[in-house]
Design a protein around this motif. Structure first.
Motif, PDB file in Angstrom:
ATOM      1  N   PHE A 190     -72.357 -37.432  21.320  1.00  0.00           N
ATOM      2  CA  PHE A 190     -72.121 -38.465  22.328  1.00  0.00           C
ATOM      3  C   PHE A 190     -71.188 -37.955  23.437  1.00  0.00           C
ATOM      4  O   PHE A 190     -71.455 -38.152  24.635  1.00  0.00           O
ATOM      5  N   LEU A 191     -70.104 -37.300  23.051  1.00  0.00           N
ATOM      6  CA  LEU A 191     -69.175 -36.745  24.049  1.00  0.00           C
ATOM      7  C   LEU A 191     -69.851 -35.663  24.884  1.00  0.00           C
ATOM      8  O   LEU A 191     -69.635 -35.579  26.101  1.00  0.00           O
ATOM      9  N   LEU A 192     -70.677 -34.844  24.263  1.00  0.00           N
ATOM     10  CA  LEU A 192     -71.385 -33.805  25.013  1.00  0.00           C
ATOM     11  C   LEU A 192     -72.371 -34.407  25.999  1.00  0.00           C
ATOM     12  O   LEU A 192     -72.526 -33.897  27.124  1.00  0.00           O
ATOM     13  N   ALA A 193     -73.023 -35.499  25.617  1.00  0.00           N
ATOM     14  CA  ALA A 193     -73.981 -36.150  26.524  1.00  0.00           C
ATOM     15  C   ALA A 193     -73.261 -36.719  27.751  1.00  0.00           C
ATOM     16  O   ALA A 193     -73.712 -36.537  28.896  1.00  0.00           O
ATOM     17  N   VAL A 194     -72.131 -37.389  27.550  1.00  0.00           N
ATOM     18  CA  VAL A 194     -71.389 -37.961  28.673  1.00  0.00           C
ATOM     19  C   VAL A 194     -70.850 -36.860  29.581  1.00  0.00           C
ATOM     20  O   VAL A 194     -70.932 -36.942  30.821  1.00  0.00           O
ATOM     21  N   ALA A 195     -70.293 -35.807  28.985  1.00  0.00           N
ATOM     22  CA  ALA A 195     -69.722 -34.725  29.785  1.00  0.00           C
ATOM     23  C   ALA A 195     -70.800 -33.974  30.566  1.00  0.00           C
ATOM     24  O   ALA A 195     -70.594 -33.606  31.734  1.00  0.00           O
ATOM     25  N   SER A 196     -71.950 -33.760  29.947  1.00  0.00           N
ATOM     26  CA  SER A 196     -73.037 -33.065  30.655  1.00  0.00           C
ATOM     27  C   SER A 196     -73.576 -33.914  31.798  1.00  0.00           C
ATOM     28  O   SER A 196     -73.913 -33.401  32.867  1.00  0.00           O
ATOM     29  N   TRP A 197     -73.660 -35.213  31.585  1.00  0.00           N
ATOM     30  CA  TRP A 197     -74.105 -36.097  32.665  1.00  0.00           C
ATOM     31  C   TRP A 197     -73.123 -36.081  33.836  1.00  0.00           C
ATOM     32  O   TRP A 197     -73.526 -36.106  34.996  1.00  0.00           O
ATOM     33  N   ALA A 198     -71.831 -36.007  33.569  1.00  0.00           N
ATOM     34  CA  ALA A 198     -70.825 -36.045  34.631  1.00  0.00           C
ATOM     35  C   ALA A 198     -70.747 -34.736  35.405  1.00  0.00           C
ATOM     36  O   ALA A 198     -70.444 -34.741  36.604  1.00  0.00           O
ATOM     37  N   ILE A 199     -71.017 -33.625  34.770  1.00  0.00           N
ATOM     38  CA  ILE A 199     -70.835 -32.324  35.425  1.00  0.00           C
ATOM     39  C   ILE A 199     -72.147 -31.758  35.946  1.00  0.00           C
ATOM     40  O   ILE A 199     -72.262 -31.349  37.104  1.00  0.00           O
ATOM     41  N   PHE A 200     -73.182 -31.740  35.114  1.00  0.00           N
ATOM     42  CA  PHE A 200     -74.400 -31.008  35.469  1.00  0.00           C
ATOM     43  C   PHE A 200     -75.486 -31.879  36.084  1.00  0.00           C
ATOM     44  O   PHE A 200     -76.305 -31.380  36.853  1.00  0.00           O
ATOM     45  N   LEU A 201     -75.522 -33.168  35.777  1.00  0.00           N
ATOM     46  CA  LEU A 201     -76.628 -34.010  36.216  1.00  0.00           C
ATOM     47  C   LEU A 201     -76.280 -34.869  37.417  1.00  0.00           C
ATOM     48  O   LEU A 201     -76.966 -35.843  37.693  1.00  0.00           O
ATOM     49  N   ARG A 202     -75.231 -34.569  38.138  1.00  0.00           N
ATOM     50  CA  ARG A 202     -74.911 -35.308  39.354  1.00  0.00           C
ATOM     51  C   ARG A 202     -75.667 -34.697  40.532  1.00  0.00           C
ATOM     52  O   ARG A 202     -76.019 -33.506  40.499  1.00  0.00           O
ATOM     53  N   PRO A 203     -75.924 -35.470  41.587  1.00  0.00           N
ATOM     54  CA  PRO A 203     -76.681 -34.927  42.736  1.00  0.00           C
ATOM     55  C   PRO A 203     -75.912 -33.833  43.448  1.00  0.00           C
ATOM     56  O   PRO A 203     -74.673 -33.871  43.567  1.00  0.00           O
ATOM     57  N   VAL A 204     -76.632 -32.864  43.950  1.00  0.00           N
ATOM     58  CA  VAL A 204     -76.029 -31.723  44.639  1.00  0.00           C
ATOM     59  C   VAL A 204     -75.625 -32.153  46.047  1.00  0.00           C
ATOM     60  O   VAL A 204     -76.406 -32.784  46.768  1.00  0.00           O
ATOM     61  N   CYS A 266     -69.880 -25.105  19.925  1.00  0.00           N
ATOM     62  CA  CYS A 266     -70.012 -24.023  20.903  1.00  0.00           C
ATOM     63  C   CYS A 266     -70.404 -24.575  22.274  1.00  0.00           C
ATOM     64  O   CYS A 266     -69.880 -24.127  23.307  1.00  0.00           O
ATOM     65  N   LEU A 267     -71.277 -25.573  22.310  1.00  0.00           N
ATOM     66  CA  LEU A 267     -71.672 -26.180  23.585  1.00  0.00           C
ATOM     67  C   LEU A 267     -70.505 -26.918  24.237  1.00  0.00           C
ATOM     68  O   LEU A 267     -70.350 -26.899  25.464  1.00  0.00           O
ATOM     69  N   LEU A 268     -69.671 -27.553  23.425  1.00  0.00           N
ATOM     70  CA  LEU A 268     -68.486 -28.219  23.976  1.00  0.00           C
ATOM     71  C   LEU A 268     -67.511 -27.208  24.572  1.00  0.00           C
ATOM     72  O   LEU A 268     -66.894 -27.469  25.612  1.00  0.00           O
ATOM     73  N   CYS A 269     -67.356 -26.072  23.945  1.00  0.00           N
ATOM     74  CA  CYS A 269     -66.488 -25.024  24.504  1.00  0.00           C
ATOM     75  C   CYS A 269     -67.038 -24.493  25.819  1.00  0.00           C
ATOM     76  O   CYS A 269     -66.278 -24.251  26.773  1.00  0.00           O
ATOM     77  N   ILE A 270     -68.350 -24.308  25.904  1.00  0.00           N
ATOM     78  CA  ILE A 270     -68.953 -23.853  27.164  1.00  0.00           C
ATOM     79  C   ILE A 270     -68.754 -24.898  28.250  1.00  0.00           C
ATOM     80  O   ILE A 270     -68.499 -24.576  29.425  1.00  0.00           O
ATOM     81  N   HIS A 271     -68.849 -26.165  27.871  1.00  0.00           N
ATOM     82  CA  HIS A 271     -68.619 -27.229  28.853  1.00  0.00           C
ATOM     83  C   HIS A 271     -67.176 -27.210  29.349  1.00  0.00           C
ATOM     84  O   HIS A 271     -66.910 -27.449  30.537  1.00  0.00           O
ATOM     85  N   TYR A 272     -66.241 -26.936  28.482  1.00  0.00           N
ATOM     86  CA  TYR A 272     -64.841 -26.821  28.909  1.00  0.00           C
ATOM     87  C   TYR A 272     -64.666 -25.663  29.896  1.00  0.00           C
ATOM     88  O   TYR A 272     -63.960 -25.790  30.914  1.00  0.00           O
ATOM     89  N   VAL A 273     -65.315 -24.544  29.624  1.00  0.00           N
ATOM     90  CA  VAL A 273     -65.258 -23.408  30.554  1.00  0.00           C
ATOM     91  C   VAL A 273     -65.863 -23.788  31.901  1.00  0.00           C
ATOM     92  O   VAL A 273     -65.356 -23.397  32.965  1.00  0.00           O
TER      93      VAL A 273
END
Length: 560
Positions: A190-204, A266-273
């Motif tokens: 759940f935390l990974l889904a929210v964080a990925s939506w906030a960082i990677f899935l926002r409009p450019v 591991c995916l959460l650590c990559i998201h932190y980076v």
């Protein structure tokens, strides 16, 4: 021969020469002049029918005939600047001042817009990166779930054909410890889904000419991580099932749950980076960048962090559209109230026909001396023109404020329906009040050269909005009295703004001291120069409290 006869003879000779020149021109000239006069009269009548027309015509072209040079007709064209009341008598319907020229819309039809031709490639370039990032993020997010579901679906059943029913039940059984890991994995997902939506899935925000290096590094790490985990998963599960069938080793479902939880960690650590590289690293100011706009020379300076050149260009454009004032090309030449006659107003005649060479030499010498004097006094003329222009703007501003305050006093909000149809909606009230301020607003927009930006419909809509929300007269006049930011201009409010980035270095390189790049859009250009902020050395200095005592020295000249 007296003065009156000389004057009459000179006027008669000039008229006769003008008539002969007209006869030589033929019927074509007369017909063309008649057509031009007819068109001008029609445009003038249209301007009278439309009192709110505010199209700007900053110059007039006058043609004068001079017949004093050896008896030859010489045509001189002089451009006279308009005074402050030019709009009371002349209104041009098209964007040009010439009657025979076409409008800007007709000229635009000859050269199609290049942005329309390249709209599809720009849209592809704009959304392809977001699409690929979203697909890769979705695959990475679903990988831990797929590792848990595949054994339940019997994907590895061919390898488990030799297993007994008890061994199969043991393989898919999940105890208390396994369920605890599953709950922890659910929260991580759940935390990974929210964080990925906030960082990677926002409009450019911008489409850059080069790749975003840090974004590409993060996506590469995600791809490598998912690929390695899937490779080990397939190999270990297949070998574990076979080892369980032969009795060498027992593969439990708890081990697969732990494996999926490790992938999620591991995916959460990559998201932190990714957050550190893309969102935090550039927040600390390291450089300051100076932005100078050409051709008006307006400049701003900003502190900026460690960014690449192309990302710094996007950052500069964000500040430009929100902090710079609107560029008005019509104010490059200040409008003057009265045209100054630089040339001499005297005309010399050689009555007896002698001394013509001496007269021409004296006239040419006088003309050269006049040009030299005008060149020496050009800075004085500029100073007085700017001073006179500022005075006229302040005068028009004061009249506009007074007219707006007087107009708003005539409108009062009705809290109950008075009946009889006397109540009006905001737009009808704006139409009723607008004639009170129309003349003052028109003159102010004309003197500040803002009439191409504001139409009657936009002014009425803004006035209705201000009446709806009980705004003050100054709040209503804010778009016309304030020329910033750039996005306040309706012509700049587009979904796509195209700029060209010019730099001698690779655009993916980081900023450094002395980096210079330029942004261009049509006639506008932003020259950006980067300098490094100095290192600040702060030394503590302690002041002795006993030194905070003062002595008053008096003498005979002291007024105390």
């Amino acid at each position: 021969m007296d003065t009156e006869s000389i004057r009459s003879m000179s006027e008669y000779s000039s008229k006769s020469k003008y008539k002969s020149h007209t006869l030589k021109s033929g019927g074509n000239h007369r017909s063309n002049s008649y057509k031009n006069n007819t068109r001008t009269a029609r445009k003038y009548s249209d301007s009278l029918n439309n009192p709110y027309e505010t199209t700007m015509a900053p110059y007039q072209t006058t043609v004068m005939l001079d017949d004093t040079r050896d008896g030859q007709d010489v045509v001189e064209v002089q451009i006279l600047p308009q005074d402050e009341n030019w709009g009371e008598n002349t209104t041009a319907i098209t964007g040009n001042t010439s009657v025979q020229s076409g409008s800007m819309e007709e000229m635009g039809a000859l050269w199609p817009d290049t942005e329309q031709k390249s709209a599809f490639p720009i849209l592809c370039h704009r959304y392809i990166a977001t699409t690929l990032t979203g697909l890769l993020s979705l695959v990475a997010f679903l990988s831990p779930l797929a590792m848990l579901v595949l054994p339940k679906l019997g994907v590895f059943s061919p390898a488990a054909t030799n297993l007994s029913p008890q061994q199969r039940e043991t393989l898919l059984n999940c105890g208390a410890e396994c369920k605890g890991v599953l709950v922890s994995l659910a929260f991580k997902m759940f935390l990974l889904a929210v964080a990925s939506w906030a960082i990677f899935l926002r409009p450019v925000k911008a489409t850059m000419p080069r790749i975003h290096v840090f974004r590409a590094i993060v996506l590469a790490l995600v791809s490598i991580c998912c690929g390695i985990f899937w490779l080990f998963y397939v190999v270990q599960v297949t070998e574990g099932v076979r080892a369980t069938a032969t009795g060498e080793d027992l593969l439990e479902y708890r081990a697969l749950v732990s494996y999926s939880s490790s992938l999620c960690d591991c995916l959460l650590c990559i998201h932190y980076v990714a957050i550190v590289l893309m969102e935090i690293r550039h927040l600390q100011p390291v450089f300051y960048i100076k932005v100078v706009r050409s051709p008006d020379g307006e400049s701003r300076s900003y502190p900026i962090g460690q960014l690449s050149i192309q990302r710094a260009a996007v950052w500069v454009l964000e500040r430009y559209y929100t902090e710079f004032s609107i560029y008005n090309p019509y104010l490059e030449r200040l409008p003057v109230s009265k045209s100054k006659k630089n040339a001499s107003s005297f005309k010399f005649y050689d009555i007896e026909g002698i001394g013509s060479n001496t007269l021409q030499m004296s006239q040419s010498r006088g003309t050269m001396n006049g040009h030299a004097r005008r060149r020496d006094s050009s800075h004085n003329e500029r100073f007085y023109e700017e001073h006179d222009y500022e005075r006229r703007v302040k005068k028009r501003r004061a009249r506009l404020l007074t007219a707006a305050e007087e107009a708003f006093t005539h409108v009062k909000r009705s809290h109950h329906d008075p009946g009889g149809g006397s109540a009006m909606d905001p737009y009808e009230a704006a139409q009723a009040v607008f004639p009170t301020i129309a003349r003052s607003l028109q003159k102010y927009l004309r003197v500040t050269r803002q009439q191409p930006r504001h139409t009657v419909e936009s002014i009425l809509s803004h006035l209705a909005l201000c009446l709806t929300h009980d705004a003050s007269p100054k709040a209503f006049l804010e778009p016309y009295l304030s020329a910033s930011p750039v996005l306040q201009n309706e012509k700049e409010q587009k979904s796509l703004q195209s700029w060209s980035l010019i730099c001698n270095e690779l655009l993916t390189r980081a900023l450094k001291d002395g980096t210079v790049f330029q942004l261009r859009q049509n006639d506008l250009s932003l020259l950006c120069t980067v300098h490094k902020l100095p290192h600040f050395s702060i030394i503590e200095e302690v002041i002795n409290p006993k030194s905070n005592r003062f002595v008053l020295k008096l003498n005979s000249e002291t007024s105390v």
